[in-house]
Scaffold this motif. Structure first.
Motif, PDB file in Angstrom:
ATOM      1  N   VAL A  25       0.840  -1.199   0.000  1.00  0.00           N
ATOM      2  CA  VAL A  25       0.000   0.000   0.000  1.00  0.00           C
ATOM      3  C   VAL A  25       0.873   1.246   0.000  1.00  0.00           C
ATOM      4  O   VAL A  25       0.651   2.174  -0.776  1.00  0.00           O
ATOM      5  CB  VAL A  25      -0.960  -0.008   1.214  1.00  0.00           C
ATOM      6  N   ARG A  26       1.886   1.267   0.848  1.00  0.00           N
ATOM      7  CA  ARG A  26       2.807   2.412   0.880  1.00  0.00           C
ATOM      8  C   ARG A  26       3.503   2.578  -0.467  1.00  0.00           C
ATOM      9  O   ARG A  26       3.696   3.691  -0.949  1.00  0.00           O
ATOM     10  CB  ARG A  26       3.827   2.249   2.002  1.00  0.00           C
ATOM     11  N   GLY A  27       3.871   1.457  -1.087  1.00  0.00           N
ATOM     12  CA  GLY A  27       4.510   1.508  -2.400  1.00  0.00           C
ATOM     13  C   GLY A  27       3.594   2.099  -3.458  1.00  0.00           C
ATOM     14  O   GLY A  27       4.029   2.874  -4.313  1.00  0.00           O
ATOM     15  N   MET A  28       2.318   1.740  -3.414  1.00  0.00           N
ATOM     16  CA  MET A  28       1.357   2.287  -4.380  1.00  0.00           C
ATOM     17  C   MET A  28       1.197   3.794  -4.201  1.00  0.00           C
ATOM     18  O   MET A  28       1.240   4.548  -5.174  1.00  0.00           O
ATOM     19  CB  MET A  28      -0.006   1.602  -4.211  1.00  0.00           C
ATOM     20  N   LEU A  29       1.026   4.222  -2.955  1.00  0.00           N
ATOM     21  CA  LEU A  29       0.889   5.655  -2.688  1.00  0.00           C
ATOM     22  C   LEU A  29       2.147   6.403  -3.119  1.00  0.00           C
ATOM     23  O   LEU A  29       2.075   7.457  -3.755  1.00  0.00           O
ATOM     24  CB  LEU A  29       0.616   5.896  -1.203  1.00  0.00           C
ATOM     25  N   ARG A  30       3.297   5.833  -2.789  1.00  0.00           N
ATOM     26  CA  ARG A  30       4.578   6.463  -3.145  1.00  0.00           C
ATOM     27  C   ARG A  30       4.738   6.547  -4.658  1.00  0.00           C
ATOM     28  O   ARG A  30       5.190   7.568  -5.186  1.00  0.00           O
ATOM     29  CB  ARG A  30       5.733   5.669  -2.528  1.00  0.00           C
ATOM     30  N   GLN A  31       4.367   5.492  -5.386  1.00  0.00           N
ATOM     31  CA  GLN A  31       4.507   5.469  -6.845  1.00  0.00           C
ATOM     32  C   GLN A  31       3.710   6.598  -7.490  1.00  0.00           C
ATOM     33  O   GLN A  31       4.224   7.327  -8.332  1.00  0.00           O
ATOM     34  CB  GLN A  31       4.060   4.110  -7.393  1.00  0.00           C
ATOM     35  N   VAL A  32       2.445   6.740  -7.105  1.00  0.00           N
ATOM     36  CA  VAL A  32       1.604   7.785  -7.707  1.00  0.00           C
ATOM     37  C   VAL A  32       2.109   9.163  -7.304  1.00  0.00           C
ATOM     38  O   VAL A  32       2.212  10.069  -8.136  1.00  0.00           O
ATOM     39  CB  VAL A  32       0.118   7.594  -7.319  1.00  0.00           C
ATOM     40  N   ARG A  33       2.469   9.332  -6.030  1.00  0.00           N
ATOM     41  CA  ARG A  33       2.971  10.631  -5.565  1.00  0.00           C
ATOM     42  C   ARG A  33       4.259  11.008  -6.292  1.00  0.00           C
ATOM     43  O   ARG A  33       4.421  12.133  -6.759  1.00  0.00           O
ATOM     44  CB  ARG A  33       3.219  10.610  -4.062  1.00  0.00           C
ATOM     45  N   GLN A  34       5.179  10.069  -6.439  1.00  0.00           N
ATOM     46  CA  GLN A  34       6.440  10.369  -7.114  1.00  0.00           C
ATOM     47  C   GLN A  34       6.231  10.637  -8.593  1.00  0.00           C
ATOM     48  O   GLN A  34       6.924  11.485  -9.170  1.00  0.00           O
ATOM     49  CB  GLN A  34       7.443   9.243  -6.895  1.00  0.00           C
ATOM     50  N   PHE A  35       5.287   9.950  -9.223  1.00  0.00           N
ATOM     51  CA  PHE A  35       4.972  10.244 -10.624  1.00  0.00           C
ATOM     52  C   PHE A  35       4.533  11.702 -10.761  1.00  0.00           C
ATOM     53  O   PHE A  35       5.001  12.421 -11.643  1.00  0.00           O
ATOM     54  CB  PHE A  35       3.876   9.305 -11.147  1.00  0.00           C
ATOM     55  N   ILE A  36       3.659  12.139  -9.867  1.00  0.00           N
ATOM     56  CA  ILE A  36       3.177  13.524  -9.929  1.00  0.00           C
ATOM     57  C   ILE A  36       4.314  14.495  -9.631  1.00  0.00           C
ATOM     58  O   ILE A  36       4.484  15.494 -10.334  1.00  0.00           O
ATOM     59  CB  ILE A  36       1.989  13.725  -8.971  1.00  0.00           C
ATOM     60  N   GLU A  37       5.105  14.218  -8.615  1.00  0.00           N
ATOM     61  CA  GLU A  37       6.212  15.113  -8.264  1.00  0.00           C
ATOM     62  C   GLU A  37       7.218  15.248  -9.404  1.00  0.00           C
ATOM     63  O   GLU A  37       7.711  16.341  -9.676  1.00  0.00           O
ATOM     64  CB  GLU A  37       6.918  14.613  -6.996  1.00  0.00           C
ATOM     65  N   ARG A  38       7.509  14.143 -10.082  1.00  0.00           N
ATOM     66  CA  ARG A  38       8.477  14.176 -11.195  1.00  0.00           C
ATOM     67  C   ARG A  38       7.941  14.915 -12.414  1.00  0.00           C
ATOM     68  O   ARG A  38       8.713  15.498 -13.169  1.00  0.00           O
ATOM     69  CB  ARG A  38       8.828  12.750 -11.631  1.00  0.00           C
ATOM     70  N   ASN A  39       6.631  14.863 -12.623  1.00  0.00           N
ATOM     71  CA  ASN A  39       6.059  15.354 -13.878  1.00  0.00           C
ATOM     72  C   ASN A  39       5.155  16.578 -13.743  1.00  0.00           C
ATOM     73  O   ASN A  39       4.633  17.046 -14.751  1.00  0.00           O
ATOM     74  CB  ASN A  39       5.267  14.219 -14.543  1.00  0.00           C
ATOM     75  N   ALA A  40       4.970  17.087 -12.553  1.00  0.00           N
ATOM     76  CA  ALA A  40       4.000  18.170 -12.339  1.00  0.00           C
ATOM     77  C   ALA A  40       4.265  19.382 -13.237  1.00  0.00           C
ATOM     78  O   ALA A  40       3.349  19.884 -13.883  1.00  0.00           O
ATOM     79  CB  ALA A  40       3.981  18.591 -10.875  1.00  0.00           C
ATOM     80  N   ASP A  41       5.481  19.839 -13.287  1.00  0.00           N
ATOM     81  CA  ASP A  41       5.777  21.049 -14.047  1.00  0.00           C
ATOM     82  C   ASP A  41       5.831  20.815 -15.554  1.00  0.00           C
ATOM     83  O   ASP A  41       5.420  21.670 -16.332  1.00  0.00           O
ATOM     84  CB  ASP A  41       7.103  21.669 -13.589  1.00  0.00           C
ATOM     85  N   ALA A  42       6.324  19.676 -15.978  1.00  0.00           N
ATOM     86  CA  ALA A  42       6.544  19.443 -17.405  1.00  0.00           C
ATOM     87  C   ALA A  42       5.344  18.847 -18.128  1.00  0.00           C
ATOM     88  O   ALA A  42       5.112  19.169 -19.296  1.00  0.00           O
ATOM     89  CB  ALA A  42       7.749  18.523 -17.594  1.00  0.00           C
ATOM     90  N   ARG A  43       4.569  18.000 -17.469  1.00  0.00           N
ATOM     91  CA  ARG A  43       3.547  17.251 -18.196  1.00  0.00           C
ATOM     92  C   ARG A  43       2.114  17.527 -17.750  1.00  0.00           C
ATOM     93  O   ARG A  43       1.180  16.968 -18.319  1.00  0.00           O
ATOM     94  CB  ARG A  43       3.845  15.751 -18.075  1.00  0.00           C
ATOM     95  N   PHE A  44       1.935  18.349 -16.722  1.00  0.00           N
ATOM     96  CA  PHE A  44       0.601  18.730 -16.274  1.00  0.00           C
ATOM     97  C   PHE A  44       0.402  20.216 -16.547  1.00  0.00           C
ATOM     98  O   PHE A  44       1.107  21.054 -16.007  1.00  0.00           O
ATOM     99  CB  PHE A  44       0.409  18.450 -14.779  1.00  0.00           C
ATOM    100  N   VAL A  45      -0.573  20.519 -17.383  1.00  0.00           N
ATOM    101  CA  VAL A  45      -0.860  21.906 -17.749  1.00  0.00           C
ATOM    102  C   VAL A  45      -1.825  22.486 -16.714  1.00  0.00           C
ATOM    103  O   VAL A  45      -2.777  21.815 -16.298  1.00  0.00           O
ATOM    104  CB  VAL A  45      -1.492  21.971 -19.163  1.00  0.00           C
ATOM    105  N   TRP A  46      -1.575  23.742 -16.328  1.00  0.00           N
ATOM    106  CA  TRP A  46      -2.505  24.404 -15.415  1.00  0.00           C
ATOM    107  C   TRP A  46      -3.864  24.537 -16.100  1.00  0.00           C
ATOM    108  O   TRP A  46      -3.948  24.964 -17.248  1.00  0.00           O
ATOM    109  CB  TRP A  46      -1.993  25.784 -15.001  1.00  0.00           C
ATOM    110  N   TRP A  47      -4.904  24.168 -15.401  1.00  0.00           N
ATOM    111  CA  TRP A  47      -6.272  24.146 -15.922  1.00  0.00           C
ATOM    112  C   TRP A  47      -6.660  25.501 -16.515  1.00  0.00           C
ATOM    113  O   TRP A  47      -7.147  25.583 -17.641  1.00  0.00           O
ATOM    114  CB  TRP A  47      -7.211  23.774 -14.774  1.00  0.00           C
ATOM    115  N   HIS A  48      -6.442  26.561 -15.761  1.00  0.00           N
ATOM    116  CA  HIS A  48      -6.871  27.896 -16.208  1.00  0.00           C
ATOM    117  C   HIS A  48      -6.080  28.369 -17.434  1.00  0.00           C
ATOM    118  O   HIS A  48      -6.607  29.080 -18.268  1.00  0.00           O
ATOM    119  CB  HIS A  48      -6.774  28.913 -15.063  1.00  0.00           C
ATOM    120  N   ARG A  49      -4.832  27.961 -17.549  1.00  0.00           N
ATOM    121  CA  ARG A  49      -4.041  28.345 -18.732  1.00  0.00           C
ATOM    122  C   ARG A  49      -4.505  27.594 -19.962  1.00  0.00           C
ATOM    123  O   ARG A  49      -4.582  28.141 -21.052  1.00  0.00           O
ATOM    124  CB  ARG A  49      -2.556  28.076 -18.495  1.00  0.00           C
ATOM    125  N   ALA A  50      -4.808  26.316 -19.805  1.00  0.00           N
ATOM    126  CA  ALA A  50      -5.243  25.499 -20.938  1.00  0.00           C
ATOM    127  C   ALA A  50      -6.605  25.962 -21.443  1.00  0.00           C
ATOM    128  O   ALA A  50      -6.883  25.871 -22.638  1.00  0.00           O
ATOM    129  CB  ALA A  50      -5.301  24.034 -20.543  1.00  0.00           C
TER     130      ALA A  50
END
Length: 144
Positions: A25-50
């Protein structure tokens, strides 16, 4: 005495199994959190800008992010809307996506869709009606 030994062995196995489950369970939470942390700036567009800027695009789009409404005057936090293919292949990498969804929902980190769906149908900026996984700010506070 023989029954006691069997009971002790059984209790030891149950304790070990519970510990392994917690680690997964900790591994699953960590995996999703780290995916977001690694990709937040580059691959997630701000809703209001898009929504207002046709040039607000990301290479290899993973989804969108926006500030979640603050509760009780607390500081605003970011929520994420991950596209289904990206969620299953990258955010859940190494885990069963349905199991990850169950864990995220249990921790309040996944806003559930209607009925039996873990994903939601939403009008995404620049895309239109599409399914996505709505990750709440609770993910960042979940134990992992």
């Amino acid at each position: 005495m023989h029954a006691t030994e069997n009971q002790t062995k059984h209790a030891t196995k149950l304790t070990a199994a519970r510990g392994a489950g917690n680690a997964e369970v900790r591994g699953m939470l960590r995996q999703v959190r780290q995916f977001i942390e690694r990709n937040a700036d580059a691959r997630f567009v701000w809703w209001h800008r898009a929504a207002g800027d046709p040039n607000a695009k990301a290479m290899d789009l993973a989804g969108f992010r926006r500030l979640a409404p603050s509760i009780d005057g607390a500081a605003a936090q970011t929520e994420y809307f991950i596209l289904p293919g990206v969620f299953r292949a990258e955010a859940c990498q190494g885990f069963n996506p349905a199991a990850v969804c169950h864990v995220l929902a249990r921790y309040g980190a996944l806003a559930l869709g209607d009925g039996r769906h873990f994903d939601k149908r939403m009008r995404l900026p620049g895309i239109g009606n599409a399914r996505c996984y709505h990750i709440t700010p609770a993910l960042m506070d979940a134990d992992a």
